[in-house]
Structures are given as C-alpha cells and as structure tokens.
Scaffold this active site. Structure first.
Site, PDB file in Angstrom:
ATOM      1  N   GLY A 113       0.802  -1.213   0.074  1.00  0.00           N
ATOM      2  CA  GLY A 113      -0.171  -0.027   0.104  1.00  0.00           C
ATOM      3  C   GLY A 113       0.956   1.268   0.139  1.00  0.00           C
ATOM      4  O   GLY A 113       2.046   1.292  -0.130  1.00  0.00           O
ATOM      5  N   ASP A 164      -2.463   1.694   8.732  1.00  0.00           N
ATOM      6  CA  ASP A 164      -3.582   1.401   9.358  1.00  0.00           C
ATOM      7  C   ASP A 164      -3.414   0.239  10.325  1.00  0.00           C
ATOM      8  O   ASP A 164      -4.358   0.091  11.189  1.00  0.00           O
ATOM      9  CB  ASP A 164      -4.567   1.207   8.501  1.00  0.00           C
ATOM     10  CG  ASP A 164      -4.964   2.330   7.506  1.00  0.00           C
ATOM     11  OD1 ASP A 164      -4.474   3.515   7.777  1.00  0.00           O
ATOM     12  OD2 ASP A 164      -5.838   2.197   6.624  1.00  0.00           O
ATOM     13  N   GLU A 168     -18.689   9.905  -0.458  1.00  0.00           N
ATOM     14  CA  GLU A 168     -18.510   9.778  -1.961  1.00  0.00           C
ATOM     15  C   GLU A 168     -19.162   8.820  -2.646  1.00  0.00           C
ATOM     16  O   GLU A 168     -19.768   9.154  -3.721  1.00  0.00           O
ATOM     17  CB  GLU A 168     -16.767   9.480  -2.164  1.00  0.00           C
ATOM     18  CG  GLU A 168     -15.891  10.740  -1.598  1.00  0.00           C
ATOM     19  CD  GLU A 168     -14.403  10.389  -1.494  1.00  0.00           C
ATOM     20  OE1 GLU A 168     -13.652  11.347  -1.306  1.00  0.00           O
ATOM     21  OE2 GLU A 168     -14.235   9.054  -1.401  1.00  0.00           O
TER      22      GLU A 168
END
Length: 424
Positions: free
Chosen positions: A12, A302, A172
């Site tokens: 990531g 995260d 979104e």
C-alpha cells in the site's frame, strides 16, 4: 533461505513509500505482497461507480519498482515471524518460503470492521480491495439494468441503497450513486446515508461537515446522523437513533464503510513480538514506530495506533519514509515519528468537495473539487495511469458516459441471460 537487508510486508501507500526511500540509498529489500498490484485505495469508489477502470488505480508493483535495481517483489502471504532470529515465513503458490532480514517493515493496512456483527459482511458491500470495488460495480450495473426494464414498484425496490458510515468513502459513494442515477440513467434512486456520529465527515467538523450534509441532502440523499444499524435483512435495514427509536429502511443494496479492524499479519506480528494491541487489533507501536522491544522491526499505517493519528494514506506514507530513514541511517535510531498534517479532502459530488488544510484555511465547492482532482492526480502512480485517469474523469464529469460502466452492464446482462437459461 533467501537473505536481504530489509523485508517490507504490504504494497500500500506506506510500504511503497518505504521502498522508494530505501532505494535512494541502494539498500537491498524484498517487498512481499498478497496481491500483484499497488492499490490507490482512496479511488476505489470511482471504480465501483464506473468512473475509473480498475487498472487505472492498481498498477503492478513490479512495474512501479522496475527502475529500482535493489528491489525484489514476492507474491505471497506472511504466516509467521521468528522475531528473535529475524526470519519470516510466507506462503506462495509453490509452497512456504523463508527469508532472513536485517530489518522488517510491516505495512499491511486494515480490513473492514462490523462491530461484532460479522454476519453483516455477507449482506453488504465493502470497499477495501479491487475485488470489492468490482463486485459493487457489478451489483450497481445489474440493478440499474434491471430497473430500466421493470415496472414502477419493482424499480423503486431495486434502486434502494443504504450506505453505512459518513466518512470520506461513505459520502463519496452516496454522492456518486445519486449522480449516476440522475445524469447517466435518468432513474429515481433512493440513497440513505447512516452515520453513528453527529456529523457528516466527522474529522472535518464545523462548517465543512454542515456543507457536506447540505450538499448531500440537496442532491436527494437522506442523511441520518446519530443513528446505528442494528440489523440487516433481505431488502431492508433496521436502524436505531440516539433516542432509541427504531426504523426500517428499504435497501436492496447496502454499502458498508464504517470502521476498520486490523488482523491477519498484525495479529501474527503482535504475537511474535509481544507487542500490545488496541480493541481494533492495531499494534500499539513505540514512538519511533518500532514494535515491542525489537529495534529491527517497524510497523506503519492502518495496522498501527500512535498518538491518535488518523488512518489515512498521508500518515502511512510519512511513517514509511520515517522507518526507511532510520534503517538507511538518515535519522538516528529511536527518533520519534511526528506527523505533518497537510490537510484532508473529500468529494461530495461532481464539482462539489471539501478541503481542510488547517483550522483556519478551508475550501468548499468547485475550487475544493479542483484541488481534490489535482492532488489525487499527482499521487497516482505512473504516467499512463495519470493519462487514463484524466481521460476517464473528462468523460465522467464533463460528458455523460462512465468509462468503467458500459462493460460491466454488458457483463451483468450476459450473467442474467445465463442464469435464466440455466433456470429454464
């Protein structure tokens, strides 16, 4: 057994930032990923709603790192870490492999949390992976294709959506589904956004949160704040507000974007190092991002918790560079990590967004939307990805098409015809 200076687990934002930083000092490293691509996760919702094709936000990792001669990429899933002997085991298509490292950087992110209701995973659509986005896109294409040919009652049922979580992804997705129905299909659609907190986009707060709510409600999205999902059944969602009042909402499709849970490699690493974790399974790292009492193991992004920093890509990228700088000797061992908050942004709908640079400097509306486009374009990896994204955005936002949607509609029609043929 393979040997290397550094092993990076995860492809990531954090893992890739660390890799590029290590490459500056020609340090040998192996990047192990469970998928062959680097995922630009903030744009997954655009894949799900047909704005972008999946390959435009997920370039192959090997392609991204092709110019870094010290990089090696391995496809596999890490299953064990021997922290005392600095040996990592990972599973590949050819079987288990082992690799010895001098330093380890863990950057595997987090998965969706259902707050103790794991059964919701099978009843909802999440947005954490390319497969998630394509699954949701296929679902949206299918219900819209069916709705175009259905009677009014069936159409109303098919076009009922509930989005859980009013963070950036939830906002979104809700805005894009409404816009998709209005501009591209000219069909009435019901979209309800459910949020447990008292504001849309809670981290933004104040006027920006209120602007986002007004923009959503102005486009026809129903926004329920201070409200929690208590049950999900076929065709309906049960919610309860802060006063204890229950309500059932029609929902043929439920998108879940509330909460994250670290697991998988975070659990493996915590057990191997004796590091503590929080309630969400995130590793409580030391101030310098090391794990437990191991100065050669770093964890970022995260999958970790430190100083209340948000689970966002800028944090992971800065942490990745910090860990790499300690490893390559550009920062002294033990240097505490400090996050430089460059601001937050979220798109609400076409030509409408919010940007918060700090408590005093904020933007909203078209100028914020243009800033959002510019920043995301800058961070997309690879010239071809940027060029394709610009072309797709022009078609989707200025024109009336959805580059990633026509093909999904054809697939949905083909799948339905095949199902009807088998049933007959």
């Amino acid at each position: 057994m393979e040997h290397t200076d550094v092993v990076i687990v995860g492809s990531g934002f954090g893992g890739l930032a660390a890799a590029k930083q290590l490459a500056k000092s020609n340090i040998d490293f192996v990047l192990i990923s469970s998928t062959p691509e680097h995922l630009f996760q903030p744009l997954l919702y655009q894949v799900a709603t047909g704005v972008l094709a999946s390959e435009e936000i997920a370039p192959p990792i090997a392609e991204v790192l092709r110019n870094h001669r010290t990089a090696r990429v391995r496809l596999g899933k890490v299953t064990a870490v021997d922290a005392d002997n600095a040996v990592l085991t990972y599973e590949t298509a050819e079987g288990p492999q082992q690799i010895r490292y001098a330093s380890l950087i863990a950057a595997t992110g987090a998965s969706q949390s259902y707050f103790g209701r794991d059964d919701f995973a099978d009843k909802t659509y999440s947005l954490k992976t390319i497969d998630d986005a394509e699954r949701l896109r296929a679902r949206i294409a299918d219900v819209f294709a069916q709705a175009e040919k259905a009677d009014e009652a069936t159409r109303r049922k098919l076009l009922s959506f509930v989005v859980v979580g009013a963070g950036a992804t939830g906002v979104e997705v809700a805005g894009q589904i409404k816009e998709l129905a209005k501009r591209h299909f000219h069909l009435p659609v019901s979209v309800t956004l459910v949020e447990g907190a008292g504001a849309v986009l809670p981290p933004f707060g104040g006027g920006l949160s209120e602007y986002a709510k007004k923009s959503l409600t102005g486009s026809g999205v129903e926004v329920l704040l201070g409200t929690f999902v208590t049950d999900i059944e076929e065709g309906k969602v049960t919610v309860k507000d802060s006063d204890g009042m229950e309500r059932r909402i029609a929902a043929e499709t439920v998108v879940w974007s509330a909460g994250v849970q670290a697991g998988g490699f975070a659990t493996v690493l915590a057990e191997a190092t004796g590091a503590p974790t929080d309630r969400a399974g995130r590793i409580l790292v030391n101030p310098d991002l090391t794990v437990g009492g191991h100065a050669d193991i770093f964890a970022i992004g995260d999958m970790t918790s430190l100083n209340g920093y948000p689970g966002q890509s800028p944090v992971a990228m800065q942490e990745g560079r910090h860990a790499a700088d300690i490893i390559r000797g550009k920062k002294p061992a033990g240097t505490p990590f400090t996050y430089w908050d460059k601001g937050s942004m979220a798109v609400i709908s076409r030509f409408s967004a919010v940007v918060k640079l700090n408590e005093r400097v904020t933007f909203r509306g078209t100028i914020a939307w243009a800033m959002w486009l510019a920043v995301h374009l800058m961070y997309l990896v690879g010239f071809r990805n940027r060029f394709a994204a610009v072309a797709s955005w022009l078609v989707a936002f200025v024109g009336t098409g959805r580059p990633g949607f026509a093909e999904m509609r054809k697939e949905a029609d083909a799948t339905r015809r095949e199902s009807l043929s088998r049933a007959a």
